[in-house]
Design a protein around this motif. Structure first.
Motif, short mmCIF file in Angstrom:
data_model
loop_
_atom_site.label_atom_id
_atom_site.label_comp_id
_atom_site.label_asym_id
_atom_site.label_seq_id
_atom_site.Cartn_x
_atom_site.Cartn_y
_atom_site.Cartn_z
N VAL A 124 2.78 -4.35 -2.40
CA VAL A 124 1.86 -3.33 -1.89
C VAL A 124 0.46 -3.57 -2.44
CG1 VAL A 124 1.29 -0.86 -1.97
CG2 VAL A 124 3.63 -1.59 -1.49
N MET A 125 0.35 -3.87 -3.73
CA MET A 125 -0.95 -4.11 -4.36
C MET A 125 -1.64 -5.34 -3.74
SD MET A 125 -1.09 -1.56 -6.24
CE MET A 125 -2.38 -1.70 -7.42
N PHE A 169 -5.61 -7.55 -0.03
CA PHE A 169 -5.90 -8.33 1.18
C PHE A 169 -6.68 -7.51 2.19
CE2 PHE A 169 -4.75 -9.43 5.54
CZ PHE A 169 -5.24 -10.73 5.60
N LEU A 170 -6.22 -6.28 2.45
CA LEU A 170 -6.89 -5.41 3.42
C LEU A 170 -8.31 -5.05 2.96
CD1 LEU A 170 -3.90 -3.13 4.45
CD2 LEU A 170 -5.02 -4.88 5.85
N ALA A 221 -1.06 5.55 2.42
CA ALA A 221 0.41 5.61 2.58
C ALA A 221 1.13 5.08 1.34
CB ALA A 221 0.83 4.83 3.81
N ASN A 222 0.48 4.21 0.59
CA ASN A 222 1.14 3.59 -0.57
C ASN A 222 0.43 3.94 -1.88
OD1 ASN A 222 3.24 1.76 0.74
ND2 ASN A 222 1.38 1.29 1.88
N ARG A 223 -0.12 5.14 -1.96
CA ARG A 223 -0.90 5.56 -3.11
C ARG A 223 -0.08 5.56 -4.41
NH1 ARG A 223 -5.16 9.96 -2.72
NH2 ARG A 223 -4.42 9.81 -0.61
N ASP A 224 1.11 6.04 -4.38
CA ASP A 224 1.92 6.17 -5.60
C ASP A 224 2.90 5.01 -5.79
OD1 ASP A 224 0.67 8.57 -6.20
OD2 ASP A 224 2.07 9.72 -4.93
#
Length: 146
Positions: A104-105, A110-111, A95-98
């Motif tokens: 987000v990073m 963390f994930l 979902a946060n590729r771009d």
């Protein structure tokens, strides 16, 4: 269980002649029988040993089986936890590729760490289950007459 008076008296007489002692340090179970007749003594000792042997083997096998079932339950739970962590990581990363945001990073990192930790816990539980499976196969104790 109901015993007649005669059965109870016989059980008492035999029970008083058979002694059992367990040394936890040496892991040795000593069975001794006393009687005036050596033949009766040997017969009682052999019968008591056979009964004890059957019960010990049965208990050992049941215990190993319970341990294996419990270990498999843990493996299933760890696998489920890993699958959830992996899905969370993949969904968020896709979902946060771009997106080039530090937030987000950091979340992706963390994930990913969470996913790796869950995988390591799953792998460890799986190895433990393999060990429990071997223990189940080898659950028959060694019994010797000295």
């Amino acid at each position: 269980m109901r015993l007649t008076k005669l059965q109870y008296d016989l059980l008492e007489a035999v029970g008083n002649r058979i002694k059992c002692n367990y040394n936890t340090r040496a892991v040795v179970l000593t069975l001794s029988v006393t009687d005036q007749d050596p033949l009766i003594c040997a017969y009682l000792a052999d019968k008591a040993r056979k009964v004890l042997e059957r019960r010990i083997i049965k208990y050992s096998a049941q215990k190993a089986e319970q341990d294996l079932l419990y270990q498999n339950k843990i493996v299933d739970q760890r696998k489920s936890d890993y699958d959830k962590a992996r899905n969370n990581y993949v969904k968020y990363a896709d979902a946060n590729r771009d997106v080039v945001s530090q937030k987000v990073m950091t979340e992706i990192s963390f994930l990913e760490n969470e996913m790796n930790m869950q995988y390591n816990m799953y792998e460890e539980a799986y190895q433990d289950a393999i060990g429990s499976d071997f223990k189940t196969q080898e659950s028959k104790p060694v019994l010797a007459i000295i």
